[in-house]
Design an enzyme around this catalytic site. Structure first.
Site, short mmCIF file in Angstrom:
data_model
loop_
_atom_site.label_atom_id
_atom_site.label_comp_id
_atom_site.label_asym_id
_atom_site.label_seq_id
_atom_site.Cartn_x
_atom_site.Cartn_y
_atom_site.Cartn_z
N ARG A 18 0.84 -1.20 0.00
CA ARG A 18 0.00 0.00 0.00
C ARG A 18 0.87 1.24 0.00
O ARG A 18 2.00 1.24 0.48
CB ARG A 18 -0.93 0.01 1.22
CG ARG A 18 -1.96 -1.13 1.19
CD ARG A 18 -2.93 -0.93 0.03
NE ARG A 18 -3.83 -2.06 -0.16
CZ ARG A 18 -3.79 -2.88 -1.21
NH1 ARG A 18 -2.88 -2.73 -2.14
NH2 ARG A 18 -4.65 -3.86 -1.33
N CYS A 19 0.29 2.32 -0.51
CA CYS A 19 0.96 3.61 -0.62
C CYS A 19 1.61 3.96 0.73
O CYS A 19 0.96 3.80 1.76
CB CYS A 19 -0.06 4.66 -1.02
SG CYS A 19 0.62 6.29 -1.29
N PRO A 20 2.85 4.39 0.72
CA PRO A 20 3.70 4.77 -0.41
C PRO A 20 4.66 3.67 -0.87
O PRO A 20 5.55 3.93 -1.68
CB PRO A 20 4.49 5.95 0.14
CG PRO A 20 4.74 5.55 1.57
CD PRO A 20 3.47 4.82 2.00
#
Length: 81
Positions: A18-20
């Protein structure tokens, strides 16, 4: 897999991240590549549909192709300068 994606010289599996994290991994991988080499990124984080194109534009890499209509998403980028 679309033929254009099968031409990649390098592959990065960012599934489940998941981001980042996906963009951080892309940046690290691209640093180890030579100018003009290509990287296939496979991801399932919806944020990559925005983050990968923005990363390419900001870092002067070329987004050759993307497939974001279904997961896993695929991006093919070519390293710039």
């Amino acid at each position: 897999m679309n033929d254009v994606f099968s031409t990649a010289q390098h592959k990065l599996d960012a599934l489940g991240l998941r981001c980042p994290e996906p963009v951080m991994m892309v940046r690290k991988t691209v640093r180890q590549m030579a100018q003009g080499e290509t990287l296939l990124i496979i991801a399932d984080d919806p944020a990559t549909t925005r983050d990968i194109p923005s990363f390419c534009e900001f870092m002067d890499h070329t987004l050759i192709a993307s497939e974001t209509m279904q997961t896993p998403y695929q991006y093919l980028i070519k390293k710039g300068l």
